[in-house]
Structure formats: C-alpha cells, structure tokens
Design a protein around this motif. Structure first.
Motif, PDB file in Angstrom:
ATOM      1  N   ARG A 150      36.172  27.988  44.529  1.00 33.03           N
ATOM      2  CA  ARG A 150      36.848  29.280  44.353  1.00 33.03           C
ATOM      3  C   ARG A 150      36.011  30.250  45.077  1.00 33.03           C
ATOM      4  NH1 ARG A 150      37.611  32.911  38.891  1.00 33.03           N
ATOM      5  NH2 ARG A 150      38.372  34.818  39.889  1.00 33.03           N
ATOM      6  N   VAL A 151      36.680  30.915  45.945  1.00 32.12           N
ATOM      7  CA  VAL A 151      35.817  32.116  46.724  1.00 32.12           C
ATOM      8  C   VAL A 151      35.575  33.102  45.867  1.00 32.12           C
ATOM      9  CG1 VAL A 151      35.934  33.562  48.567  1.00 32.12           C
ATOM     10  CG2 VAL A 151      36.999  31.683  48.753  1.00 32.12           C
ATOM     11  N   PHE A 201      29.211  44.690  44.284  1.00 34.59           N
ATOM     12  CA  PHE A 201      29.922  44.675  45.326  1.00 34.59           C
ATOM     13  C   PHE A 201      29.272  43.287  46.253  1.00 34.59           C
ATOM     14  CE2 PHE A 201      31.125  48.804  44.576  1.00 34.59           C
ATOM     15  CZ  PHE A 201      32.508  48.779  44.912  1.00 34.59           C
ATOM     16  N   TYR A 202      29.856  42.359  46.895  1.00 39.66           N
ATOM     17  CA  TYR A 202      29.399  41.383  47.555  1.00 39.66           C
ATOM     18  C   TYR A 202      28.844  41.536  48.774  1.00 39.66           C
ATOM     19  CZ  TYR A 202      29.468  36.792  50.097  1.00 39.66           C
ATOM     20  OH  TYR A 202      28.784  35.715  50.866  1.00 39.66           O
ATOM     21  N   SER A 203      29.489  42.657  49.730  1.00 39.84           N
ATOM     22  CA  SER A 203      28.796  42.872  50.896  1.00 39.84           C
ATOM     23  C   SER A 203      27.669  43.893  50.760  1.00 39.84           C
ATOM     24  CB  SER A 203      30.045  43.823  51.845  1.00 39.84           C
ATOM     25  OG  SER A 203      29.551  44.404  52.844  1.00 39.84           O
ATOM     26  N   SER A 204      26.825  43.724  51.592  1.00 38.92           N
ATOM     27  CA  SER A 204      25.630  44.654  51.347  1.00 38.92           C
ATOM     28  C   SER A 204      25.811  46.034  51.866  1.00 38.92           C
ATOM     29  CB  SER A 204      24.395  44.080  52.029  1.00 38.92           C
ATOM     30  OG  SER A 204      24.657  43.948  53.428  1.00 38.92           O
ATOM     31  N   TYR A 228      37.810  43.511  38.357  1.00 40.96           N
ATOM     32  CA  TYR A 228      38.058  42.250  38.903  1.00 40.96           C
ATOM     33  C   TYR A 228      36.706  41.997  39.978  1.00 40.96           C
ATOM     34  CZ  TYR A 228      39.696  39.284  42.672  1.00 40.96           C
ATOM     35  OH  TYR A 228      39.952  38.281  43.861  1.00 40.96           O
ATOM     36  N   ILE A 229      36.264  42.781  40.601  1.00 39.94           N
ATOM     37  CA  ILE A 229      35.142  42.457  41.451  1.00 39.94           C
ATOM     38  C   ILE A 229      33.817  42.480  40.581  1.00 39.94           C
ATOM     39  CG2 ILE A 229      36.056  43.624  43.417  1.00 39.94           C
ATOM     40  CD1 ILE A 229      34.202  45.998  43.321  1.00 39.94           C
ATOM     41  N   TYR A 230      33.605  43.251  39.456  1.00 40.93           N
ATOM     42  CA  TYR A 230      32.814  43.036  38.493  1.00 40.93           C
ATOM     43  C   TYR A 230      32.854  41.652  37.938  1.00 40.93           C
ATOM     44  CZ  TYR A 230      29.693  43.856  34.591  1.00 40.93           C
ATOM     45  OH  TYR A 230      28.551  43.760  33.594  1.00 40.93           O
ATOM     46  N   GLU A 231      34.203  40.881  37.618  1.00 41.53           N
ATOM     47  CA  GLU A 231      34.149  39.636  37.173  1.00 41.53           C
ATOM     48  C   GLU A 231      33.701  38.669  38.199  1.00 41.53           C
ATOM     49  OE1 GLU A 231      37.946  39.505  35.950  1.00 41.53           O
ATOM     50  OE2 GLU A 231      37.762  40.379  34.073  1.00 41.53           O
ATOM     51  N   LEU A 232      33.994  38.882  39.447  1.00 42.41           N
ATOM     52  CA  LEU A 232      33.423  38.097  40.534  1.00 42.41           C
ATOM     53  C   LEU A 232      32.171  37.993  40.731  1.00 42.41           C
ATOM     54  CD1 LEU A 232      36.270  38.823  43.465  1.00 42.41           C
ATOM     55  CD2 LEU A 232      36.103  36.687  41.993  1.00 42.41           C
ATOM     56  N   TYR A 233      31.410  39.439  40.530  1.00 47.66           N
ATOM     57  CA  TYR A 233      30.163  39.491  40.669  1.00 47.66           C
ATOM     58  C   TYR A 233      29.298  38.665  39.682  1.00 47.66           C
ATOM     59  CZ  TYR A 233      25.630  41.431  38.902  1.00 47.66           C
ATOM     60  OH  TYR A 233      24.525  41.787  38.375  1.00 47.66           O
ATOM     61  N   MET A 234      29.904  38.591  38.363  1.00 46.36           N
ATOM     62  CA  MET A 234      29.248  37.873  37.197  1.00 46.36           C
ATOM     63  C   MET A 234      29.395  36.549  37.341  1.00 46.36           C
ATOM     64  SD  MET A 234      31.064  39.663  33.754  1.00 46.36           S
ATOM     65  CE  MET A 234      30.428  38.450  32.730  1.00 46.36           C
ATOM     66  N   LEU A 235      30.423  35.971  38.182  1.00 47.23           N
ATOM     67  CA  LEU A 235      30.638  34.693  38.475  1.00 47.23           C
ATOM     68  C   LEU A 235      29.681  34.205  39.399  1.00 47.23           C
ATOM     69  CD1 LEU A 235      34.647  34.088  38.347  1.00 47.23           C
ATOM     70  CD2 LEU A 235      32.929  33.506  36.753  1.00 47.23           C
ATOM     71  N   ARG A 236      29.295  35.184  40.519  1.00 44.63           N
ATOM     72  CA  ARG A 236      28.293  34.694  41.778  1.00 44.63           C
ATOM     73  C   ARG A 236      27.048  34.494  40.952  1.00 44.63           C
ATOM     74  NH1 ARG A 236      31.187  38.846  44.326  1.00 44.63           N
ATOM     75  NH2 ARG A 236      29.057  40.250  43.969  1.00 44.63           N
ATOM     76  N   GLU A 237      26.664  35.327  39.958  1.00 40.44           N
ATOM     77  CA  GLU A 237      25.185  35.436  39.294  1.00 40.44           C
ATOM     78  C   GLU A 237      25.328  34.402  38.445  1.00 40.44           C
ATOM     79  OE1 GLU A 237      22.766  37.792  39.681  1.00 40.44           O
ATOM     80  OE2 GLU A 237      23.888  38.013  41.476  1.00 40.44           O
ATOM     81  N   LEU A 238      26.324  33.902  37.781  1.00 39.49           N
ATOM     82  CA  LEU A 238      26.181  32.637  36.837  1.00 39.49           C
ATOM     83  C   LEU A 238      26.094  31.526  37.637  1.00 39.49           C
ATOM     84  CD1 LEU A 238      28.897  33.642  34.249  1.00 39.49           C
ATOM     85  CD2 LEU A 238      26.684  33.816  33.763  1.00 39.49           C
ATOM     86  N   THR A 239      26.658  31.287  38.853  1.00 42.35           N
ATOM     87  CA  THR A 239      26.679  30.271  39.750  1.00 42.35           C
ATOM     88  C   THR A 239      25.365  30.096  40.236  1.00 42.35           C
ATOM     89  OG1 THR A 239      28.986  30.397  40.354  1.00 42.35           O
ATOM     90  CG2 THR A 239      27.477  29.207  41.759  1.00 42.35           C
TER      91      THR A 239
END
Length: 463
Positions: free
Chosen positions: A4-5, A38-41, A96-107
């Motif tokens: 998943r992206v 946010f993903y992008s710096s 939604y982007i907060y949840e993506l952030y959580m998934l990135r950090e958990l990964t």
C-alpha cells in the motif's frame, strides 16, 4: 500482493490550499493537525508556516508564507494553489493523512523492532519500554480532546464569575424582550429553529432580529436567502427600520417625510456606526455550499450570527438525492447546520416551515412534530420557536402573533404574545423595555389594549 502506498501528495496539497483559502479551518483541525503528518518535507514546512502565521493573526497567502520562510519558493507554492480546495469534509481528509502518517511510523517502528529483537544483547523488557514510548509519540493527539473535571473546573469557575458580573451568560440578543428575557440571547454554537406556516411572518421576524443586531448591537450578520432576493430583503428591512409602509416603497407614493426617514436610515446603515449584513441569495445552493460560504463570511466579515431562510429549500448534494428521501436529507442538513454553529462558534438561526396539519386542529399551537419533513431537526436544534396566530387567519393591518418556545435546551419554555404591524413588517412586544431596543411604529395602528407608555414617540428619531 502489492504494498500500500502510505502517502497522498494531492490530498496534502488540497488540504494546504484549503487552509490558505479559509484559515479558520486550521483551528477546526488542531485536534489532529501537525506538520509531521505530511509526507512531503515541503508540505511539512508549509503547514508549519500556515499554523504559525494563523496563530499570529497574519495573512496566509503564498506571498506571506514565502516571506515567513524564504526556502518555500513562490514557484513551488504556486503549484499548491493550482489544486482545488475542499469545500466540505476537510477534517476527514486531515484525518486520512494523519492515518497514513501513523501507518508510516508503525511500519518504520516494526522494522526497528525486528532489528532490535534480533540484536544479541537486547533486553526484552527494555525493548518493550522503548516500543511503548515510540507508540505514544506516534499517536500524540489521542486524548487531547478530553479533560478531567478537576483540571477544567477552575477555568469554568472563572467564566461563571465573569458571566455573573455581566448579568449572566449573555448571547446574541434578538432585540425582542419577550424572547430575550427567557433565552438571554442566542448562545454560541446553538442551532435555533424559527418555524411558522406561510404568511405568518417568519422572514419578517428574522429581519426584525437582524435589524436589531446590526443597528443596535453593531454585530455582523450573515444571511442565506433561498426564497427572496437581495432587493426584496433590503426593501423589507428598510421598511421596518424606517417605519415606512412597505406598499409605499413598492408601489410609489413616498412623501417628502418618508424620503427623509429613508435617507436617515440608509445613511446610518452605510456608516461605520453599525454592524454588517452579508447576504447570499443563490436559490439553488446546497448545504455544503452554505457551509463553505459561511466559512468565507466568518473569515471576511467575522460574522456573529448566521441566518438561513429557509431550511426546507436547501438543496441536497446531488449524490444524496437518489437514495435518500426528503426526511433523511433534511436530517443531514439540520445536522450539518448544528455542526456549522459549533465550528464557527456562533448561533445559527434557521427558518423552517410547518406542515398543513397544524391548520386542521382546533388548537392552533404547533408542536415539534409539525415541522415539515422534520426528521432530526427537533433533535439537533437547541432552541425551537414557533410563530402562530392564536386567532387564525387575521387580515387586519395589525394582528397578534404568539412566539411559542417548544424546546430550549438550556432554559424554560414560554409562550409570549407579540403585536405584528404588517404595514411595516414590525414585531412589537407591548411590554418591551427601552434598554433592550428602541421600537418605532405608528401608534395609531396598534390596538389601544396593546399600547405601552414605553413605546418611543413617532416624532422621535429612530436611533
């Protein structure tokens, strides 16, 4: 199985552009908003600039953002404003982007755990402690909306003391003492429903309230009129405030004295001594269009109250019209209006129409179930006030109209009799006190039994 992206740059850009368009939305998303989600710096730096500038009360356009952080080039910022902003559901997109952030950090944390667990000398208890600390950093926002009673009570006590010094928790007054003495004004975050059958005077009543707010209380008001256009509303408002018969304004026949009254009011209305009235008269606007425009009203004019005339005319989003009946649609609309009141921290006064059943009963008093296609309106509303004529259809120039409060979440119910002077669309409380508002009417049009020595003499100036 594809991975998943865990980012969405388009959503990030649209969120940031929405914040630029409506900075109030930043405050509404602070429960989950922070730059690191946010993903992008680049987007993280833009978010930080937006939050800092908004906290200072500064402009949040791309020029201001570039001036605040010169590393954020105008060329790159211009790419953000090329996206379409979100007119509704913004908080859900930030979530939604907060949840993506959580998934990135958990990964990332999962990879670290695997690496640390495979370390020869790793203490499992120390590893467990480390994981717990990292998890707390990943979800820092959880629980921030909650507060213990002992922590909140001192601040509440301070507010209570201030309210007592100022005569209670005073909201936005209607200017009609018969109503205000029971409500102490419409409170911030409240949804107030004003309902009546056609031709009873609900729009006139709303314009009476608006007139008092802008002329006497010097407040800013936003209004959505889905039934009448701006000319009709202003014509009725000026008739009421100048005490000039509406038929004279429509059919001609204004006397020199009438023109004097009119110019006095119009000059006063255009001065800096009064509040503002912003009107949107787009008849086809839907509930999300109203929310977006109301946000713009708040940002541009800092409105203190919002009036919607009237609820059953609000269009549903096209995607909702196929599968939902009108009751379900109005339930969604009333819920969105209540949320809007809380988001903007202002009272929202929504007019509504009653169904025909109320006219078939011997008792003319409306009930909550009489609201047409009521759905959840009666549940979402904090206050519901009905206007009805106790004597039925009365074609006299001056009639009695009752204001019946059928619901008041923070107060008692009431039923007050008002005098409605139809020639100038003016609602008069016979027992109204001068310190609430000044009433200008032709006393000859009011029945002797309803006159009060507290009325202002008709020869006196209106303000």
């Amino acid at each position: 199985m594809s991975n998943r992206v865990l980012f969405n740059l388009e959503v990030e850009a649209r969120i940031l552009y929405t914040f630029m368009q409506s900075p109030l939305n930043i405050n509404n998303c602070l429960d989950i908003l922070s730059p690191e989600i946010f993903y992008s710096s680049f987007n993280r730096d833009v978010c930080q600039a937006l939050m800092d500038l908004n906290a200072k009360g500064s402009d949040v356009d791309i020029v201001s953002i570039h001036s605040y952080n010169e590393n954020l080039t105008l060329i790159e910022l211009a790419k953000i404003v090329m996206h379409e902003p979100y007119f509704t559901g913004l908080h859900g997109k930030v979530k939604y982007i907060y949840e993506l952030y959580m998934l990135r950090e958990l990964t990332l944390l999962g990879s670290e755990i695997t690496q640390m667990a495979n370390s020869f000398n790793q203490d499992p208890f120390e590893l467990n402690h480390h994981i717990g600390l990292r998890l707390m950093k990943i979800v820092p926002k959880i629980g921030e909306g909650s507060q213990l009673l002992r922590d909140y009570l001192p601040a509440f006590t301070k507010k209570l003391e201030e309210n007592q010094k100022n005569g209670g928790k005073r909201g936005v007054m209607s200017g009609i003492w018969a109503v205000d003495k029971h409500t102490n004004g419409f409170q911030k975050g409240d949804l107030v429903i004003l309902a009546a059958r056609p031709s009873v005077g609900k729009t006139a009543f709303a314009l009476n309230i608006i007139g008092d707010m802008i002329f006497n209380q010097k407040l800013s008001v936003g209004m959505f009129s889905l039934e009448m256009d701006k000319d009709q509303l202003i014509e009725r408002l000026m008739s009421t405030e100048s005490a000039i018969q509406l038929k004279k304004m429509r059919h001609g026949g204004l006397t020199p004295d009438d023109w004097t009254k009119y110019h006095k009011i119009s000059n006063f209305a255009c001065s800096d001594s009064v509040g503002n009235l912003a009107i949107n008269d787009i008849a086809t606007i839907n509930i999300f269009g109203i929310k977006a425009e109301a946000m713009a009203f708040k940002n541009k004019y800092n409105i203190d109250v919002l009036v919607v005339d009237y609820l059953q005319l609000i269009s549903a989003p096209k995607k909702d019209t196929k599968d939902k009946d009108r009751v379900a649609v109005l339930s969604q609309i009333s819920r969105e209006l209540k949320l809007l009141a809380k988001e903007l921290k202002i009272p929202v006064v929504a007019l509504a129409q009653l169904n025909r059943e109320v006219e078939k009963r011997s008792d003319p008093k409306p009930t909550l179930s009489d609201i047409k296609d009521c759905g959840a309106i009666e549940q979402d509303a904090d206050t519901v006030i009905f206007l009805y004529r106790p004597n039925g259809n009365d074609y006299e120039s001056t009639v009695e109209v009752n204001a019946l409060c059928a619901k008041q979440r923070q107060g008692s119910l009431f039923n007050e009799t008002l005098t409605y002077v139809k020639e100038i669309l003016k609602f008069v409380d016979p027992n109204q006190s001068d310190n609430i508002t000044e009433t200008v009417v032709d006393l000859s049009t009011i029945p002797q039994s309803k006159r009060s020595s507290e009325f202002v003499d008709e020869d006196q100036p209106p303000f």
